[in-house]
Design a protein around this motif. Structure first.
Motif, PDB file in Angstrom:
ATOM      1  N   LYS C 607       5.485 -28.270   8.107  1.00 10.00           N
ATOM      2  CA  LYS C 607       5.821 -27.437   7.809  1.00 10.00           C
ATOM      3  C   LYS C 607       7.074 -26.905   8.546  1.00 10.00           C
ATOM      4  O   LYS C 607       7.103 -27.629   9.826  1.00 10.00           O
ATOM      5  CB  LYS C 607       5.646 -25.649   7.303  1.00 10.00           C
ATOM      6  CG  LYS C 607       4.343 -25.577   6.613  1.00 10.00           C
ATOM      7  CD  LYS C 607       5.406 -25.178   4.731  1.00 10.00           C
ATOM      8  CE  LYS C 607       4.614 -25.285   3.585  1.00 10.00           C
ATOM      9  NZ  LYS C 607       5.187 -25.213   3.085  1.00 10.00           N
ATOM     10  N   PRO C 608       8.696 -26.854   8.547  1.00 12.61           N
ATOM     11  CA  PRO C 608       9.440 -26.734   9.069  1.00 12.61           C
ATOM     12  C   PRO C 608       8.754 -25.688  10.356  1.00 12.61           C
ATOM     13  O   PRO C 608       8.380 -24.687   9.371  1.00 12.61           O
ATOM     14  CB  PRO C 608      10.773 -26.545   8.503  1.00 12.61           C
ATOM     15  CG  PRO C 608      10.416 -25.667   7.369  1.00 12.61           C
ATOM     16  CD  PRO C 608       8.999 -27.177   6.893  1.00 12.61           C
ATOM     17  N   GLU C 609       9.901 -25.511  11.801  1.00 12.12           N
ATOM     18  CA  GLU C 609       9.379 -24.386  12.571  1.00 12.12           C
ATOM     19  C   GLU C 609      10.635 -23.677  12.537  1.00 12.12           C
ATOM     20  O   GLU C 609      12.106 -23.858  12.062  1.00 12.12           O
ATOM     21  CB  GLU C 609       8.718 -24.943  13.483  1.00 12.12           C
ATOM     22  CG  GLU C 609       7.638 -25.830  13.814  1.00 12.12           C
ATOM     23  CD  GLU C 609       7.707 -26.118  15.398  1.00 12.12           C
ATOM     24  OE1 GLU C 609       6.613 -25.908  15.874  1.00 12.12           O
ATOM     25  OE2 GLU C 609       7.756 -27.203  15.849  1.00 12.12           O
ATOM     26  N   ARG C 610      10.153 -22.018  13.031  1.00 10.97           N
ATOM     27  CA  ARG C 610      11.092 -21.425  12.480  1.00 10.97           C
ATOM     28  C   ARG C 610      11.533 -20.609  13.852  1.00 10.97           C
ATOM     29  O   ARG C 610       9.962 -20.059  13.987  1.00 10.97           O
ATOM     30  CB  ARG C 610      11.490 -20.196  11.179  1.00 10.97           C
ATOM     31  CG  ARG C 610      12.306 -20.101  10.327  1.00 10.97           C
ATOM     32  CD  ARG C 610      11.895 -18.973   9.738  1.00 10.97           C
ATOM     33  NE  ARG C 610      13.367 -18.508   9.264  1.00 10.97           N
ATOM     34  CZ  ARG C 610      13.545 -17.783   8.468  1.00 10.97           C
ATOM     35  NH1 ARG C 610      12.075 -17.110   7.001  1.00 10.97           N
ATOM     36  NH2 ARG C 610      14.809 -16.766   7.842  1.00 10.97           N
ATOM     37  N   PHE C 611      12.444 -20.607  14.963  1.00  7.37           N
ATOM     38  CA  PHE C 611      12.818 -20.399  16.205  1.00  7.37           C
ATOM     39  C   PHE C 611      13.720 -18.852  15.869  1.00  7.37           C
ATOM     40  O   PHE C 611      14.468 -19.039  15.517  1.00  7.37           O
ATOM     41  CB  PHE C 611      13.287 -21.080  17.201  1.00  7.37           C
ATOM     42  CG  PHE C 611      11.806 -22.133  16.503  1.00  7.37           C
ATOM     43  CD1 PHE C 611      10.650 -22.016  17.527  1.00  7.37           C
ATOM     44  CD2 PHE C 611      12.336 -23.646  16.277  1.00  7.37           C
ATOM     45  CE1 PHE C 611      10.138 -23.074  17.718  1.00  7.37           C
ATOM     46  CE2 PHE C 611      11.649 -24.741  16.972  1.00  7.37           C
ATOM     47  CZ  PHE C 611       9.768 -24.702  17.336  1.00  7.37           C
ATOM     48  N   PRO C 613      16.296 -16.363  18.099  1.00  9.24           N
ATOM     49  CA  PRO C 613      16.963 -16.676  19.319  1.00  9.24           C
ATOM     50  C   PRO C 613      16.571 -16.822  20.412  1.00  9.24           C
ATOM     51  O   PRO C 613      17.311 -17.227  21.053  1.00  9.24           O
ATOM     52  CB  PRO C 613      18.611 -15.941  18.735  1.00  9.24           C
ATOM     53  CG  PRO C 613      17.851 -15.362  17.611  1.00  9.24           C
ATOM     54  CD  PRO C 613      16.899 -15.733  17.332  1.00  9.24           C
ATOM     55  N   ASP C 616      12.862 -19.760  23.211  1.00 11.59           N
ATOM     56  CA  ASP C 616      13.320 -20.334  24.689  1.00 11.59           C
ATOM     57  C   ASP C 616      12.727 -19.975  25.307  1.00 11.59           C
ATOM     58  O   ASP C 616      12.139 -19.696  26.724  1.00 11.59           O
ATOM     59  CB  ASP C 616      14.287 -21.088  24.879  1.00 11.59           C
ATOM     60  CG  ASP C 616      14.408 -22.409  24.094  1.00 11.59           C
ATOM     61  OD1 ASP C 616      13.514 -22.437  23.220  1.00 11.59           O
ATOM     62  OD2 ASP C 616      15.450 -23.176  23.669  1.00 11.59           O
ATOM     63  N   THR C 626       1.980 -17.112  18.409  1.00 11.44           N
ATOM     64  CA  THR C 626       1.413 -17.438  17.178  1.00 11.44           C
ATOM     65  C   THR C 626       2.150 -17.683  16.178  1.00 11.44           C
ATOM     66  O   THR C 626       3.272 -17.022  16.051  1.00 11.44           O
ATOM     67  CB  THR C 626       1.159 -15.924  17.136  1.00 11.44           C
ATOM     68  OG1 THR C 626      -0.097 -16.178  15.729  1.00 11.44           O
ATOM     69  CG2 THR C 626       1.485 -15.074  16.948  1.00 11.44           C
ATOM     70  N   PRO C 627       1.581 -18.410  14.821  1.00 10.89           N
ATOM     71  CA  PRO C 627       2.006 -18.726  14.293  1.00 10.89           C
ATOM     72  C   PRO C 627       2.613 -16.787  12.836  1.00 10.89           C
ATOM     73  O   PRO C 627       1.366 -16.932  12.649  1.00 10.89           O
ATOM     74  CB  PRO C 627       2.009 -19.387  13.102  1.00 10.89           C
ATOM     75  CG  PRO C 627       0.377 -19.634  14.012  1.00 10.89           C
ATOM     76  CD  PRO C 627       0.741 -18.803  15.043  1.00 10.89           C
ATOM     77  N   GLY C 629       3.714 -16.962   9.162  1.00  2.74           N
ATOM     78  CA  GLY C 629       4.023 -17.296   8.333  1.00  2.74           C
ATOM     79  C   GLY C 629       5.149 -18.601   8.761  1.00  2.74           C
ATOM     80  O   GLY C 629       4.050 -19.830   9.314  1.00  2.74           O
ATOM     81  N   LEU C 630       6.450 -19.328   8.837  1.00  2.23           N
ATOM     82  CA  LEU C 630       6.865 -20.627   9.292  1.00  2.23           C
ATOM     83  C   LEU C 630       7.262 -19.931  10.760  1.00  2.23           C
ATOM     84  O   LEU C 630       7.317 -20.529  11.915  1.00  2.23           O
ATOM     85  CB  LEU C 630       8.299 -21.050   8.937  1.00  2.23           C
ATOM     86  CG  LEU C 630       7.356 -21.777   7.233  1.00  2.23           C
ATOM     87  CD1 LEU C 630       8.514 -21.576   6.296  1.00  2.23           C
ATOM     88  CD2 LEU C 630       6.749 -22.573   6.979  1.00  2.23           C
ATOM     89  N   TRP C 631       7.453 -18.766  11.377  1.00  2.00           N
ATOM     90  CA  TRP C 631       8.346 -18.641  12.662  1.00  2.00           C
ATOM     91  C   TRP C 631       7.186 -18.422  13.712  1.00  2.00           C
ATOM     92  O   TRP C 631       5.607 -18.519  13.560  1.00  2.00           O
ATOM     93  CB  TRP C 631       8.431 -17.134  12.286  1.00  2.00           C
ATOM     94  CG  TRP C 631       9.305 -16.109  11.801  1.00  2.00           C
ATOM     95  CD1 TRP C 631       9.393 -15.850  10.675  1.00  2.00           C
ATOM     96  CD2 TRP C 631      10.635 -16.791  11.883  1.00  2.00           C
ATOM     97  NE1 TRP C 631      10.372 -15.106   9.904  1.00  2.00           N
ATOM     98  CE2 TRP C 631      11.705 -15.711  10.923  1.00  2.00           C
ATOM     99  CE3 TRP C 631      11.623 -17.216  13.111  1.00  2.00           C
ATOM    100  CZ2 TRP C 631      12.811 -15.923  10.993  1.00  2.00           C
ATOM    101  CZ3 TRP C 631      12.591 -16.885  13.123  1.00  2.00           C
ATOM    102  CH2 TRP C 631      13.890 -15.958  11.829  1.00  2.00           C
ATOM    103  N   HIS C 632       7.343 -18.861  14.883  1.00  3.51           N
ATOM    104  CA  HIS C 632       6.480 -19.000  16.034  1.00  3.51           C
ATOM    105  C   HIS C 632       7.044 -17.248  16.144  1.00  3.51           C
ATOM    106  O   HIS C 632       7.949 -16.831  17.103  1.00  3.51           O
ATOM    107  CB  HIS C 632       6.778 -20.079  17.278  1.00  3.51           C
ATOM    108  CG  HIS C 632       6.994 -21.287  16.737  1.00  3.51           C
ATOM    109  ND1 HIS C 632       4.890 -21.693  16.942  1.00  3.51           N
ATOM    110  CD2 HIS C 632       7.026 -22.326  15.722  1.00  3.51           C
ATOM    111  CE1 HIS C 632       5.329 -22.343  16.347  1.00  3.51           C
ATOM    112  NE2 HIS C 632       6.390 -22.748  15.795  1.00  3.51           N
ATOM    113  N   ASP C 759      19.116 -14.553   9.423  1.00  6.10           N
ATOM    114  CA  ASP C 759      19.179 -15.282  10.468  1.00  6.10           C
ATOM    115  C   ASP C 759      20.409 -15.043  10.535  1.00  6.10           C
ATOM    116  O   ASP C 759      20.985 -15.883  11.832  1.00  6.10           O
ATOM    117  CB  ASP C 759      19.596 -17.084  10.454  1.00  6.10           C
ATOM    118  CG  ASP C 759      18.188 -17.564   9.646  1.00  6.10           C
ATOM    119  OD1 ASP C 759      17.628 -17.123   8.823  1.00  6.10           O
ATOM    120  OD2 ASP C 759      17.919 -18.415  10.539  1.00  6.10           O
TER     121      ASP C 759
END
Lengths: 92, 419, 997, 196
Positions: C607-611, C613, C616, C626-627, C629-632, C759
């Motif tokens: 699955k694509p990762e979702r970050f 803003p 970092d 921690t995951p 859904g797709l977010w970290h 987003d």
């Protein structure tokens, strides 16, 4: 399977989200007829053959479509925008 | 008919295996039965068997459109488990599990029930809590359940990606040690043979085309092999429920038929012992005794009676199995197939008297009917014989939708494709 | 010189020598060899062991249908089991291993299974291993013990546990015409379609196009057939509108003319070039398909038909003509049709020796007789092979007079010395794809074959696929199919000249010679003719029962050579014709496909990762992620030496004491705009939004149609017709879809537009007594005082030059604000806030502290709104408007949903200092080992620094009525048990003085 | 004015990557678009909205499905759904201008300037690379210059406009941009690519 979205053109099944039977009618919002609500929410004709159903082009234009599809062989007989009032749809 | 045993096998080997008799008779339908069971799949055959074995009702016919066991019992991923969350489900499936544990003996047919364990992997703290809730519910219901740490999981199932750097790291796993797999066709054949030995008529290539009625009451069926009357008519036709009910004049019902695909790899030497499910998606996998990795995932998500799926699901399922077992990427898919599932509105089955007088209904198994086969047959036979439900199937009536007492294991509500 | 290599001929490059190893032994072959041809050339005839009896087996075919010669390739550090030697292109450094043998291929202990032959016939395991009824092996134990041994003996190749290092990729293609099969018919079809300017894709599973033309030795258009095919291919390759794919097997025919193909891009090289894919998974959407898939030869079943050295006659011809290899020094031909006569002639032409031609037919035509003469023998017509001799290699055949009409044998059985038998039982068109496309194959008695059905999708057939054999037919039907696929009529233009042949490929209806001994139908699975008859005897007569009971056709070759003979034997046993016995439906894939190729670019990724803003920043601060859904999302920002638990407790305490900051960018955000926006919200939320003032926010609850809770969140009224709805992180997608459904389907009359703006906005929540003070230090352009920004108020301003929107709302129960800014400014604003918070030691906090704060306040989230709870269960009944209908109002009052004894929300406090656990159950009885019935479960828990206790939220039968009572936490999975008190879920500041302060 | 941060992270650095021994066949870059809005018409007002967008942005946008337009200043717009257009440009004020121009009777305008990230891919093998990610026909006939498509790559929504014979601009949700750029780069490995 391809679905010919009236707006976007033929697209792959993976772009679409199935939204179920399109023959049910929702009771009047204020209705207190529980049986009518039960029918609407739970009961389906589930035919083997021609099936009228909603799909959403979720991975595309996001429009809901009304599709007539044969559940015995997946053949799609017609596709239309659920909202027929879009000029854009008619122009396709 | 001879008992099956190591001795009979040896004896027959010496006579060149020429003396084996048919596993079941091929009788012509009689004009009248006490009970007609429509559907010669696992649940129909089990129902007929328990009617005869538990209730002494042997004047029974099972009518099958094709050949016995040709429905979902012949095309599933063979998993047997009772690792449910809700008390109604735990009670029902644990009853089934207990029947499984003695089934080969009871039927005198080796159904190869292998209690190798089912392991559900969790991938976040929240999911771990949800699985632990389920495991604890099982323990409180008298069912075996254990929680494994990632380390323990790594030891039990080599090849899993248990690293913290996995896209969805494994945070633990719910193990039901008594769960496992069984040889699906053997279950159908075992019930068929055992029912036949007790006098049940198993009638293949006999499609029900309509119902005989006396007013509202169902009094028999019309078939491609003529009219057959019965005091009671029981329906166990899985994916075809709506089609058959329509012939009884019931136009809408809380069921949708969906296609579910399953997959098997080429045969391998022992690779994975227990059944493993991947929690960051929807995937279940085990290895058959022949060596193939048998796996499946979600539905194709649209109504279908076609027994054939489409590519997106194939891609989803294979990408999940590779995420779980990175080495599987190098192995090859041998075969895929599709079955028609009767998806109910809450993901739980319906086993009930009605909806018409003289009619009894068993349906809505979604894609979990295989493991339920013994308890389904057992409780359905009970319901037919006594005209009231057994305690294990009492909550699984149609009334639950009217009352708001849905048995919703996944919490997705009346969205059949998501159960 | 290799022992079996012919002096000349074949399409291999004799100048290029290639080294490879098989079971550790070094061998050499030539460029253009398959592994099978190279091994045969080296005199290696034993290549594998069968599945069940572990019988020695040699290569049986030359193509995809190979049942016997399966090997494991050792490449790129991983094992790739079960690959047919016929499909492996020889390359330098190729390392392969044989399979299913111990300790070696020549000496295999598993061969002892053969001793049990009759005992372990079809379905034997169903009849035994049930074990004792009592004692330690009762139940399933005995079976599981036996199963262990069975599993070890079964299986074929061995996989290892190393991750596959390869790359796979997916490719989408669109074309007017997809031609499947690059043989003569396929090439003709592709050319005909391409000449009309249409987009054409031609897929051929072998490394080269040409098919039969490569080894037929015929003349087409005045040149050798292989030259003709090569020239034709070169012409097509030059066309812009043609894509030629070799090594590409079309394996699936799905709905709407969508076909799946696997291209083995780099398997023929010693290693895949860096950055390139090993295999490519094509999805081809074709307007029309030409099926030119050819036909496969099938064997005749006879006793001892499985010894190494016995091969299909067409395969022998191919080995000789394409690879320059003679499969034996003395070959016996066994056939029921004319095609094998050409094989005999080819063997002789290549310098080999034909020992005999055995033909079940009483007589043969002139052309066949002439081929026999050329081969140096007279055909033994009206004869059959009834047995063979040899061990790991064939040493002879036994021949007897045979009456094809009755199937009876007569006269004396005569031995013939040979080390090779070439057998032909006629040809079966490859109709798998047509069957997958949706229709049942049709048996044609006059052809003795299953022919393709009427098309159910848009395809046309060509060549041997149609059951018409011969080069002339392939040329014409190929061109016709190509034209038909582009909507043109057949052409009368001249076809390339090719000599006519009178060889009769219609087989005599003989597919089995009955005799004493094991006659194998399914070679890989060791299913014998007697097994088929046993299945018949036991009533497993339907073809699906036959298949399942005996495992016929379920091996890796999927019965490509065994299905028709198996059916013939069953039909014979039942005394019916083959079509009455049925045929099974063909399922994808046509030939096995690497699972990684289907996963394609998602292999290793899923699955694509979702970050957010600020991602970092969190990482740099050492946050454990921690995951969600797709977010970290940050779980907690642990200091050096701190555990996650210690960290979240510190973070939670810091918020209560001073101030904290948390990244809330992941919340779902939907712009709801238009004149009817407020009206829509009134219909989908249980409470009213039309009365909300511009510049204010309100907490809302949504139900599903069935009356159960669906999602919650705040919605902000930014303008009269402009709302910003927030959803939980997990439900952002489902809520959006739900609203779109409402507008498109339920209420198309409403003028509302929805846009996902999740987003667009970065979000930070500042919570704690000092929250206002932090904002005061950095916000400009607006006041943030209680008057300007009251509870649930919204203001617009700037932080360090970036526009922000601030809403005062609280999930923690503290004085708190959510600061939203354009996502591109997210990090900038976050850092400005951090700086502004410095005097107050503002602490960044993660999901754990966020959870702890909300538990202390008794706010519900996904663990409580789990799809099974009602608003009342969560004591949110105050949100159910009585003034208007809303989604869910119709069914929310059903009796079981308002039952008094439902599980409802409470708080629990650990009384013994033990931690609670999410998923722990609550019981009334204080007995750890027999806790009795569960009365509910803990949905969430934390250590509360404010209360200095372990607390939790729980759903408990009776809810409030149990406040002040005691119960026990029972968590057998975590081996915890202890007393708790049931209390109100509002643990902390129940009157909300802090957040209103 | 506060500069906007790119979501693509430190990995997305200029250079040549993949198998570029024989030259890189595509180039990938992030396109700075100070203004991105979704303009959306009420049913029956599609042409009116297209007209308002056209006059505000000085381009020739039609309301036909999948169509699009661009002008010399780099302002571009394309259709992404019934009555839905994605409009973008380098001038930040454009977003406000369009919002001003579109009255409530015609439709709505939603600012997505921060919410979408635009990646451009161009070069000889651009169609080959994109065909790996999308089930779309990228041939010139099927997908002409300026035309737009709304599609998805697995879980990532992507809106695509063809900006040249061999150039496409891909609009992705900002939070997915880093993951999507990774997929795009991997798809371009075999042909070799540069990041500009």
């Amino acid at each position: 399977m391809l679905i010919d979205c009236p707006h976007c053109g033929a697209r792959d099944l993976s772009e679409f989200s199935y939204q179920g039977d399109a023959t049910r009618t929702r009771p009047d919002p204020a209705s207190t007829d529980t049986k009518a609500w039960i029918d609407y929410v739970y009961n389906r004709p589930n035919p083997a053959g021609k099936h009228r159903e909603y799909w959403q082009h979720a991975g595309g234009c996001r429009a809901h479509l009304v599709i007539e599809r044969d559940t015995l062989n997946h053949e799609i007989r017609s596709v239309a925008l659920a909202r027929r009032d879009y000029n854009g749809g008619d122009a396709a | 008919m001879a008992e099956y045993s190591a001795f009979s096998l040896l004896k027959n080997a010496f006579s060149g295996n020429r003396d084996w008799k048919p596993a079941w008779r091929k009788p012509d339908p009689k004009p009248n039965y006490d009970v007609i069971v429509i559907g010669g799949g696992g649940h129909g055959l089990a129902t007929a068997y328990y009617l005869a074995a538990e209730h002494g009702i042997t004047n029974v016919a099972v009518l099958e459109r094709g050949w016995l066991g040709s429905g979902n019992i012949g095309r599933n991923t063979t998993i047997v488990r009772s690792n449910y969350l809700l008390p109604e489900s735990v009670r029902f499936y644990e009853h089934s599990m207990k029947l499984w544990e003695n089934l080969s003996h009871e039927l005198n047919y080796n159904v190869m029930f292998s209690q190798r364990g089912v392991l559900n992997l969790a991938h976040s703290p929240g999911q771990a809590d949800a699985f632990i809730r389920r495991g604890n519910a099982m323990r409180h219901g008298g069912v075996d359940a254990e929680w494994l740490t990632p380390c323990e999981i790594g030891r039990k199932v080599p090849g899993l990606d248990i690293s913290g750097s996995a896209r969805f790291p494994i945070t633990g796993g719910l193990l039901q040690p008594r769960a496992g797999t069984a040889r699906h066709d053997a279950v159908a054949w075992g019930y068929a043979r055992a029912a036949d030995r007790r006098g049940v008529d198993l009638i293949e290539n006999c499609e029900v085309t309509g119902f005989l009625r006396d007013g509202d009451k169902i009094t028999g069926v019309s078939t491609t092999r003529g009219d057959i009357r019965a005091k009671k008519v029981a329906l166990a036709v899985a994916g075809s429920t709506s089609r058959v009910l329509e012939r009884a004049g019931i136009d809408t019902f809380p069921i949708e038929s969906h296609v579910l695909q399953a997959f098997v790899s080429e045969a391998l030497k022992p690779f994975v012992d227990c059944v493993v499910t991947f929690g960051a998606g929807h995937l279940y996998m085990s290895q058959s005794d022949k060596g193939g990795l048998v796996f499946g995932g979600s539905l194709d998500f649209y109504n279908s009676y076609a027994q054939r799926g489409n590519l997106p699901t194939v891609e989803d399922v294979t990408s999940e199995i590779c995420a779980m077992f990175p080495t599987v990427a190098r192995l090859r898919l041998l075969r895929s197939w599709g079955g028609v599932m009767d998806m109910s509105m809450d993901g739980s089955p319906i086993i009930t008297k009605g909806p018409l007088p003289g009619l009894y209904l068993n349906c809505g198994w979604c894609y979990g009917g295989f493991k339920a086969t013994p308890a389904s047959g057992y409780s359905f036979a009970w319901t037919i014989a006594k005209d009231e439900p057994h305690t294990i199937n009492a909550p699984f009536t149609l009334k639950r939708f009217e009352r708001g007492a849905a048995i919703d294991e996944t919490g997705h509500g009346p969205t059949p494709k998501l159960h | 010189m290799s022992p079996r290599r012919t002096a000349k001929g074949g399409l291999i490059d004799r100048a290029r020598t290639i080294r490879f190893t098989f079971d550790g032994e070094n061998y050499v072959g030539h460029a253009g060899d398959s592994l099978a041809s190279a091994l045969l050339a080296n005199g290696v005839s034993l290549m594998g062991r069968s599945f069940k009896y572990h019988r020695p087996r040699g290569v049986f075919s030359a193509g995809v249908e190979e049942p016997n010669a399966l090997v494991t390739i050792l490449r790129e550090g991983v094992r790739e089991p079960n690959i047919p030697a016929t499909q492996i292109e020889l390359h330098d450094g190729l390392r392969v291993e044989s399979q299913n043998r111990f300790p070696s291929l020549a000496w295999d202990l598993g061969a002892l299974n053969q001793l049990g032959g009759r005992l372990i016939g079809a379905g034997f395991y169903y009849k035994t291993f049930m074990g004792p009824v009592m004692g330690p092996l009762k139940g399933t134990r005995f079976w599981m013990m036996c199963e262990r041994a069975i599993r070890r003996a079964a299986g074929l190749g061995r996989a290892d546990y190393e991750p596959d290092p390869s790359r796979y990729e997916r490719m989408n293609a669109f074309c007017d015409v997809l031609v499947v099969g690059g043989g003569i018919a396929g090439l003709m079809a592709a050319e005909a379609a391409a000449n009309t300017g249409k987009q054409v894709v031609l897929a051929e599973q072998e490394p080269y196009t040409g098919g039969f033309a490569r080894w037929s030795g015929e003349i087409i258009g005045g040149e050798p057939a292989d030259t003709w095919a090569a020239a034709m291919t070169a012409r097509l390759a030059k066309l812009d509108n043609v894509r030629l794919l070799t090594r590409t097997a079309v394996w699936g025919y799905y709905d709407s003319n969508t076909l799946a193909a696997l291209e083995r891009v780099n398997d023929h090289l010693a290693r895949t070039p860096k950055g390139h894919a090993r295999q490519r998974h094509w999805t081809i959407r074709a307007d029309q398909v030409v099926l030119a898939t050819g036909a496969l030869e099938r064997p005749i079943v006879f006793c001892g038909n499985d010894r190494p050295g016995i091969m299909l006659a067409g395969a022998v011809r191919r080995y000789v003509a394409e690879f320059g290899v003679l499969p034996g020094s003395k070959t016996v031909i066994f056939t029921n049709n004319d095609s094998a006569y050409e094989t005999a002639a080819v063997i002789r032409r290549a310098g080999g020796h034909v020992a005999a031609i055995v033909d079940v037919r009483p007589q043969i035509g002139d052309e066949a007789a002439a081929r026999a003469t050329e081969a140096g023998v007279v055909a033994l017509t009206g004869h059959a092979i009834v047995g063979t001799r040899g061990g790991k290699a064939l040493s002879g055949a036994v021949v007897q007079a045979f009456d094809a009409a009755t199937g009876s044998l007569s006269g004396e059985a005569r031995p013939i010395d040979c080390d090779s038998i070439a057998v032909s039982g006629g040809w079966q068109p490859l109709i798998h794809l047509a069957s997958q496309a949706g229709a049942k194959p049709v048996w044609r008695a006059e052809k003795q074959a299953f022919l393709p059905p009427e098309p159910t999708q848009r395809w046309v057939g060509a060549g041997a696929f149609l059951g018409t054999f011969g080069t002339r037919q392939a040329l014409s039907s190929g061109r016709d199919a190509g034209l038909k696929s582009v909507g043109k009529r057949s052409s009368r233009a001249k076809l390339p000249e090719t000599p006519a042949t009178e060889l009769d490929l219609t087989p005599a209806p003989v597919l089995e010679i009955r005799g004493k001994g094991k006659a194998f139908v399914d070679l890989q699975h060791d299913v014998t003719a007697d097994d088929v008859r046993l299945a018949h005897r036991e009533g497993f007569v339907s073809v699906e029962h036959l298949k399942r009971y005996t495992t016929l056709g379920m091996a890796t070759d999927q019965g490509k050579t065994s299905n028709v003979p198996g059916l013939a034997i069953m039909a014979d046993a039942r005394g019916i014709a083959i079509p009455e016995a049925g045929t099974t439906r063909f399922r994808p894939p046509f030939s096995p496909v690497a699972i990684g190729a289907l996963a394609a670019e998602r292999y290793g990724e899923l699955k694509p990762e979702r970050f957010t803003p600020m991602h970092d920043w969190h990482s740099e601060r050492g946050a454990e992620m921690t995951p969600a859904g797709l977010w970290h999302r940050p779980l907690a920002y642990a200091n050096a030496g701190e555990t996650v638990d210690q960290a979240y407790i510190r973070e939670t305490a810091a918020v209560r004491r001073s101030v904290g900051i948390v990244d809330v960018s992941t919340l779902g955000k939907i712009a709801v705009k238009g004149p009817d926006a407020a009206g829509l919200l009134d219909r989908v939320y249980t409470n009213t939004f039309s009365t909300l003032k511009v510049g204010k926010a309100r907490y809302g609850l949504m139900l599903r149609e069935d009356g159960l809770a669906f999602d919650d969140g705040t919605t902000w009224r930014l303008g009269e017709t402009d709302f910003l709805m927030t959803t939980t992180t997990a439900n952002a997608g489902p809520v959006m879809q739900h609203l779109e459904y409402c507008l498109d389907v339920l209420w198309p009359d409403l003028r509302v537009h929805l846009t996902s703006v999740t987003d667009q906005w970065a979000g930070a929540a500042i919570a704690g007594p000092k929250a206002r003070a932090v904002l005061e230090r950095c916000v400009s352009g607006t006041g943030v005082d209680n008057g300007t920004l009251p509870f649930m108020g919204i203001v617009h301003g700037e932080i360090d030059g970036a526009p922000v929107m601030i809403c005062r709302l609280s999930f923690s129960g503290e004085l708190a604000y959510e600061v939203y800014c354009g996502a591109g400014h997210g990090l900038h604003v976050w850092e400005a806030l951090i700086e502004a918070g410095e005097p107050f030691a503002m602490t960044p906090y993660g999901m754990e502290a966020l959870g702890a704060l909300r538990i202390e306040k008794g706010h519900v989230t996904g663990a409580e709104i789990d799809g099974r709870t009602t608003a009342r269960d969560l004591y949110l009944d105050w949100m159910l408007s009585k003034k208007k209908p809303f989604i869910g109002s119709g069914l929310m009052d059903r009796p079981a949903l308002i039952d008094k004894n439902r599980a409802r929300l409470v708080g629990v406090v650990s009384l013994d200092g033990q931690r609670l656990g999410g998923g722990a159950h609550l019981v009334e009885r204080g007995n750890r080992d027999e806790p009795g019935e569960s009365i509910g479960h803990v949905t969430a828990y934390c250590y509360s620094p404010a209360l200095e206790k372990y607390i939790g939220l729980a759903l408990v039968k009776g809810g409030k009525t149990r406040h002040g009572t005691r119960a026990f936490q029972s968590d057998p999975l975590r081996k915890r048990f202890g007393q708790v008190e049931i209390v109100s879920h509002h643990f902390f500041d129940p009157n909300g003085e802090r957040m209103h302060g | 004015m506060v500069e906007r941060a790119s979501p693509l992270g430190n990995d997305f650095r200029p250079g040549s990557y993949g198998d570029f021994a024989n030259g890189a066949d595509v180039a990938i870059s992030e396109v700075p678009k100070a203004a991105i809005v979704e303009a959306r018409a009420w049913p029956g007002k599609e042409n009116a909205l297209a007209g308002l967008v056209s006059s505000t942005c000085k381009l020739k946008l039609s309301a036909l499905p999948n169509s699009g337009a661009a002008n010399r200043e780099g302002v571009c717009a394309f259709n992404i759904g019934p009555g839905r257009f994605l409009v973008s440009g380098a001038r930040e004020a454009l977003a406000g201008d369009i919002a001003q121009a579109v009255d409530e009777e015609t439709g709505t305008v939603t600012d997505l300037s921060h919410g979408r990230t635009v990646l451009a891919i161009e070069g000889a093998k651009v169609e080959w690379v994109l065909a790996k990610l999308f089930a779309l026909d990228f041939s010139n006939n099927a997908f002409p210059i300026h035309a737009g498509r709304a599609t998805a790559h697995h879980d990532v929504f992507v809106q695509i406009q063809r900006r040249g014979e061999k150039r496409f601009e891909l609009y992705v949700f900002r939070s997915f941009a880093r993951a999507f750029a990774k997929s795009l780069r991997r798809a371009a490995q075999d042909v070799g690519y540069t990041i500009k």
